[in-house]
Design an enzyme around this catalytic site. Structure first.
Site, PDB file in Angstrom:
ATOM      1  NE  ARG A 193      -4.302  -0.902  -0.217  1.00 41.15           N
ATOM      2  CZ  ARG A 193      -4.420  -1.899  -1.092  1.00 41.15           C
ATOM      3  NH1 ARG A 193      -3.403  -2.248  -1.857  1.00 41.15           N
ATOM      4  NH2 ARG A 193      -5.569  -2.536  -1.243  1.00 41.15           N
ATOM      5  CG  HIS A 243      -3.065  -0.397  -6.888  1.00 37.20           C
ATOM      6  ND1 HIS A 243      -3.436   0.244  -5.740  1.00 37.20           N
ATOM      7  CD2 HIS A 243      -3.283  -1.718  -6.641  1.00 37.20           C
ATOM      8  CE1 HIS A 243      -3.859  -0.644  -4.842  1.00 37.20           C
ATOM      9  NE2 HIS A 243      -3.774  -1.849  -5.371  1.00 37.20           N
TER      10      HIS A 243
HETATM   11  P1  NDP Z   1      -2.248 -10.655   4.965  1.00 42.87           P
HETATM   12  O1  NDP Z   1      -3.200 -10.051   5.927  1.00 42.87           O
HETATM   13  O2  NDP Z   1      -2.338 -12.110   4.684  1.00 42.87           O
HETATM   14  O3  NDP Z   1      -0.760 -10.365   5.464  1.00 42.87           O
HETATM   15  C1  NDP Z   1      -0.347  -9.165   6.038  1.00 42.87           C
HETATM   16  C2  NDP Z   1       1.058  -9.363   6.615  1.00 42.87           C
HETATM   17  O4  NDP Z   1       1.521  -8.108   7.107  1.00 42.87           O
HETATM   18  C3  NDP Z   1       1.080 -10.349   7.784  1.00 42.87           C
HETATM   19  O5  NDP Z   1       2.235 -11.156   7.699  1.00 42.87           O
HETATM   20  C4  NDP Z   1       1.184  -9.424   9.007  1.00 42.87           C
HETATM   21  O6  NDP Z   1       1.867  -9.986  10.111  1.00 42.87           O
HETATM   22  C5  NDP Z   1       2.019  -8.289   8.429  1.00 42.87           C
HETATM   23  N1  NDP Z   1       1.842  -7.080   9.214  1.00 42.87           N
HETATM   24  C6  NDP Z   1       0.704  -6.339   9.398  1.00 42.87           C
HETATM   25  N2  NDP Z   1       0.951  -5.298  10.208  1.00 42.87           N
HETATM   26  C7  NDP Z   1       2.270  -5.387  10.551  1.00 42.87           C
HETATM   27  C8  NDP Z   1       3.116  -4.602  11.366  1.00 42.87           C
HETATM   28  N3  NDP Z   1       2.659  -3.515  12.012  1.00 42.87           N
HETATM   29  N4  NDP Z   1       4.401  -4.979  11.495  1.00 42.87           N
HETATM   30  C9  NDP Z   1       4.868  -6.084  10.870  1.00 42.87           C
HETATM   31  N5  NDP Z   1       4.114  -6.871  10.068  1.00 42.87           N
HETATM   32  C10 NDP Z   1       2.828  -6.519   9.911  1.00 42.87           C
HETATM   33  O7  NDP Z   1      -2.363  -9.816   3.644  1.00 42.87           O
HETATM   34  P2  NDP Z   1      -2.013 -10.267   2.143  1.00 42.87           P
HETATM   35  O8  NDP Z   1      -0.684 -10.909   2.139  1.00 42.87           O
HETATM   36  O9  NDP Z   1      -3.142 -10.990   1.538  1.00 42.87           O
HETATM   37  O10 NDP Z   1      -1.969  -8.828   1.423  1.00 42.87           O
HETATM   38  C11 NDP Z   1      -1.047  -7.855   1.835  1.00 42.87           C
HETATM   39  C12 NDP Z   1      -1.391  -6.511   1.235  1.00 42.87           C
HETATM   40  O11 NDP Z   1      -1.073  -6.488  -0.145  1.00 42.87           O
HETATM   41  C13 NDP Z   1      -2.870  -6.137   1.264  1.00 42.87           C
HETATM   42  O12 NDP Z   1      -3.250  -5.625   2.538  1.00 42.87           O
HETATM   43  C14 NDP Z   1      -2.941  -5.080   0.197  1.00 42.87           C
HETATM   44  O13 NDP Z   1      -2.733  -3.815   0.780  1.00 42.87           O
HETATM   45  C15 NDP Z   1      -1.788  -5.412  -0.728  1.00 42.87           C
HETATM   46  N6  NDP Z   1      -2.240  -5.804  -2.065  1.00 42.87           N
HETATM   47  C16 NDP Z   1      -1.793  -5.110  -3.153  1.00 42.87           C
HETATM   48  C17 NDP Z   1      -2.167  -5.463  -4.418  1.00 42.87           C
HETATM   49  C18 NDP Z   1      -1.639  -4.759  -5.599  1.00 42.87           C
HETATM   50  O14 NDP Z   1      -2.109  -5.009  -6.712  1.00 42.87           O
HETATM   51  N7  NDP Z   1      -0.652  -3.893  -5.452  1.00 42.87           N
HETATM   52  C19 NDP Z   1      -3.072  -6.600  -4.645  1.00 42.87           C
HETATM   53  C20 NDP Z   1      -3.456  -7.278  -3.452  1.00 42.87           C
HETATM   54  C21 NDP Z   1      -3.058  -6.884  -2.219  1.00 42.87           C
HETATM   55  P3  NDP Z   1       1.307 -11.288  10.882  1.00 42.87           P
HETATM   56  O15 NDP Z   1       1.423 -12.426   9.887  1.00 42.87           O
HETATM   57  O16 NDP Z   1       2.242 -11.454  12.021  1.00 42.87           O
HETATM   58  O17 NDP Z   1      -0.115 -10.967  11.237  1.00 42.87           O
HETATM   59  C1  OXD Z   2      -5.557  -4.698  -3.566  1.00 41.43           C
HETATM   60  C2  OXD Z   2      -6.084  -5.505  -4.633  1.00 41.43           C
HETATM   61  O1  OXD Z   2      -5.872  -4.953  -2.401  1.00 41.43           O
HETATM   62  O2  OXD Z   2      -6.062  -5.052  -5.774  1.00 41.43           O
HETATM   63  O3  OXD Z   2      -4.783  -3.792  -3.889  1.00 41.43           O
HETATM   64  O4  OXD Z   2      -6.525  -6.632  -4.353  1.00 41.43           O
END
Ligand code: NDP
Ligand code: OXD
Length: 314
Positions: free
Chosen positions: A229, A277
């Protein structure tokens, strides 16, 4: 039993089409259409205008059509109902393609050789490290980070992950929490962020993070890739670090403000590769099938999967 499509910023027609075919016995309506608020049972959302899910007295489940749910967390009028996010093999595979592609592009000097070709220079002097010489560190070891880590390891990279809680993934070094952040950064040549936007991650990736990265790697300086993000990165710091050499290069799929302003310095920065994005696009076929399956399961008494912990914000 009506499904409300509360979608902004994406073409809505493919979603209408898929949901109408997958849920032929339901009414599917879009924002602004004529519907009775009491008929809405489910909402499928992407960047819905804040408040658009309020005052739906029979709403039971909100689905995010993307993996991120910050558009929901940021809505001050979000009703207190179950929120489900997308965890989908198609989306996960797309994200890993993006991460592997850009790690390889930095490893193999993709932009370097594009410039040599443009200027007709036969340059075979560049240091060519192997993937096994390069340390990739992934911040955010959730569904997407975990899959990308495994695929990078298959390519031979030395891979570590950093998350809130420790992870046990074969062949991937795990770091967790603030206490292990510096050690994680110090062993990282290419930093990949797949962190969600939360109050804790907002503006988190700035000079302090970039300055902590390894400076003794084989790829000519630390590299940052953000496909998580945009609001997790401090863009003033990012530009300053690219300009003063703290960072050698960046690949950015996400930005504080999207679409990226026409006047943003990132467009023309010589060491920035950017994409709009679309690292992992939500495919309407795959995602609508997943949501429709959850609706049918829910109505058959099965528990919802991929529920969001709204207190944690991801
Ligand atoms: P998940 O919820 O599965 O994973 C999030 C990870 O971030 C977890 O490992 C979590 O830790 C870690 N995390 C959250 N907060 C913290 C923190 N404060 N400090 C350290 N680690 C932290 O999400 P996804 O993997 O499914 O997706 C991740 C992100 O990717 C989405 O939220 C979205 O914003 C982005 N995204 C972007 C896309 C794009 O096209 N650019 C498409 C899809 C998603 P823990 O495991 O310990 O809880
Ligand atoms: C996002 C997506 O979360 O495209 O960015 O899924």
């Amino acid at each position: 039993m009506t499904l409300l499509l509360a979608v902004k910023g994406w073409a809505i027609a493919p979603w209408f089409d898929r949901f109408s075919r997958l849920l032929p016995d339901r009414r599917i309506v879009g924002l602004g259409e004529d519907y009775d608020p009491a008929e809405i049972r489910y909402a499928a959302t992407w960047k819905q205008p804040p408040g658009s899910l309020a005052n739906l007295p029979n709403l039971q489940v909100i689905f995010s059509l993307g993996a991120g749910i910050d558009h929901l967390v940021r809505d001050p009028h979000l009703p207190d109902v179950s929120v489900v996010r997308i965890v989908d093999a198609d989306l996960t595979a797309r994200m890993s393609e993006y991460v592997v592609l850009h790690c390889l592009a930095h490893l193999r000097g993709w932009r370097y050789y594009a410039e040599k070709q443009r200027t007709h220079v036969w340059d075979d002097d560049r240091d060519e490290p192997a993937a096994s010489d390069v340390r990739v560190g992934i911040m955010g070891m959730g569904v997407l980070g975990g899959d990308a880590a495994r695929k990078l390891a298959v390519m031979g990279f030395q891979v570590a992950g950093w998350s809130r809680t420790p992870k046990a993934v074969d062949g991937i070094q795990s770091f967790a929490g603030e206490a292990e952040l510096d050690a994680f950064l110090a062993r990282t040549d290419i930093l990949v962020s797949l962190l969600p936007f939360t109050p804790q991650t907002q503006g988190f990736i700035g000079r302090r993070i970039f300055a902590g990265l390894a400076r003794d790697g084989r790829i000519g300086g630390p590299v940052f890739i953000n496909a998580g993000r945009g609001a997790t990165q401090n863009e003033a710091d990012l530009l300053a670090c690219l300009d003063d050499g703290t960072l050698a290069a960046a690949t950015l799929d996400v930005f504080e403000t999207e679409p990226l302003s026409d006047t943003s310095p990132f467009w023309d920065h010589p060491r920035v590769t950017l994409t709009p994005h679309n690292a992992a696009t939500s495919d309407p076929d795959a995602v609508a099938a997943s949501v429709a399956g959850q609706i049918r399961g829910f109505e058959a008494g099965e528990p919802l999967r991929n529920l969001v912990d709204m207190r944690a914000g991801y």
